[in-house]
Design a protein around this motif. Structure first.
Motif, PDB file in Angstrom:
ATOM      1  N   THR A   1       3.674  -1.123   3.877  1.00  0.00           N
ATOM      2  CA  THR A   1       3.060   0.185   3.623  1.00  0.00           C
ATOM      3  C   THR A   1       4.121   1.278   3.576  1.00  0.00           C
ATOM      4  OG1 THR A   1       2.679   1.231   5.796  1.00  0.00           O
ATOM      5  CG2 THR A   1       1.212  -0.572   5.217  1.00  0.00           C
TER       6      THR A   1
ATOM      7  N   PHE B   1       0.882  -1.175   0.000  1.00  0.00           N
ATOM      8  CA  PHE B   1       0.000   0.000   0.000  1.00  0.00           C
ATOM      9  C   PHE B   1       0.911   1.214   0.000  1.00  0.00           C
ATOM     10  CE2 PHE B   1      -2.816  -2.976   2.621  1.00  0.00           C
ATOM     11  CZ  PHE B   1      -3.436  -3.482   1.483  1.00  0.00           C
ATOM     12  N   THR B   2       0.897   1.937  -1.102  1.00  0.00           N
ATOM     13  CA  THR B   2       1.815   3.067  -1.238  1.00  0.00           C
ATOM     14  C   THR B   2       1.057   4.295  -1.719  1.00  0.00           C
ATOM     15  OG1 THR B   2       4.005   3.659  -2.109  1.00  0.00           O
ATOM     16  CG2 THR B   2       2.545   2.448  -3.604  1.00  0.00           C
TER      17      THR B   2
ATOM     18  N   LYS C   1      -2.973   4.061   3.965  1.00  0.00           N
ATOM     19  CA  LYS C   1      -2.053   2.925   3.811  1.00  0.00           C
ATOM     20  C   LYS C   1      -1.972   2.100   5.091  1.00  0.00           C
ATOM     21  CE  LYS C   1       1.078   5.956   2.593  1.00  0.00           C
ATOM     22  NZ  LYS C   1       0.223   7.153   2.447  1.00  0.00           N
TER      23      LYS C   1
ATOM     24  N   GLU D   1      -2.170   2.064  -4.855  1.00  0.00           N
ATOM     25  CA  GLU D   1      -1.591   3.388  -4.646  1.00  0.00           C
ATOM     26  C   GLU D   1      -2.697   4.314  -4.151  1.00  0.00           C
ATOM     27  OE1 GLU D   1       0.176   5.243  -8.109  1.00  0.00           O
ATOM     28  OE2 GLU D   1       1.417   6.476  -6.792  1.00  0.00           O
TER      29      GLU D   1
END
Ligand code: ATP
Ligand code: MG
Length: 173
Positions: free
Chosen positions: A136, A9-10, A16, A153
């Protein structure tokens, strides 16, 4: 049959760490064990730290080091903290004890070259094929994105901070 996934999760939008927490609670709800490692400690008292007391049999929580600053005068100290934290994470991933291992804010260690990317990727790729891992943080390196099975994203569209609304209990911490 279980296929261990590498999930990232960026992005610059909020959500995130929240997404990683949501997955940890989802797994715990099934009675599955989770190891949640926070690589950067904020100065707030996070609600999730109390939530973990309520799931203490299922979610193991680690806050690594004193928190990295990135602007530290003492980069070698930070690099050592990063290596120690990563070593702990590797032990968790290789222990076979956890359904999911979360490496919260881990991308910064790679982005700021606190750790070497290649050996980290190799360890992630050679882990137990059943082991789920969630990473993350902003600025996920493209090689990590390529290695991952799932990447989301977070894109900021609006954030209340822009209107001057400060961080609130239960929302940001
Ligand atoms: P959260 O922990 O709320 O899921 P996050 O993990 O996506 O957020 P981080 O980059 O770790 O985001 O930053 C954490 C803090 O920064 C949170 O308080 C969050 O509200 C805030 N934040 C995240 N994205 C933004 C943004 N685009 N603008 C302003 N503040 C943000
Ligand atoms: Mg976060």
């Amino acid at each position: 049959m279980r296929k261990g996934l590498l999930m990232v999760f960026t992005g610059n939008g909020k959500g995130k760490t929240t997404a990683a927490l949501g997955m940890a609670i989802r797994a715990a709800g099934h009675g599955l064990k989770v190891c949640f490692i926070q690589f950067i400690k904020g100065s707030w008292h996070y609600g999730e730290l109390d939530a973990k007391e309520r799931f203490s049999d299922l979610i193991e929580w680690h806050v690594m080091g004193k928190g990295f600053t990135w602007k530290s005068e003492n980069l070698e100290d930070d690099a050592k903290l990063a290596r120690d934290a990563w070593k702990m994470a590797c032990e968790a991933m290789n222990s076979g004890k956890y359904h999911t291992v979360v490496l919260d804010e881990f991308t910064y260690l790679l982005h700021y070259n606190m750790l070497e990317l290649e050996p980290c990727l190799e360890i992630l790729q050679k882990r137990d094929p059943n082991q789920h891992v969630v990473i993350t943080g902003r600025y996920a390196p493209k090689e990590l994105i390529e290695a991952a099975d799932l990447v989301t994203e977070m894109q900021p569209i609006k954030h209340p901070l822009k209107k001057g609304v400060k961080a609130q209990k239960g929302i940001e911490f």
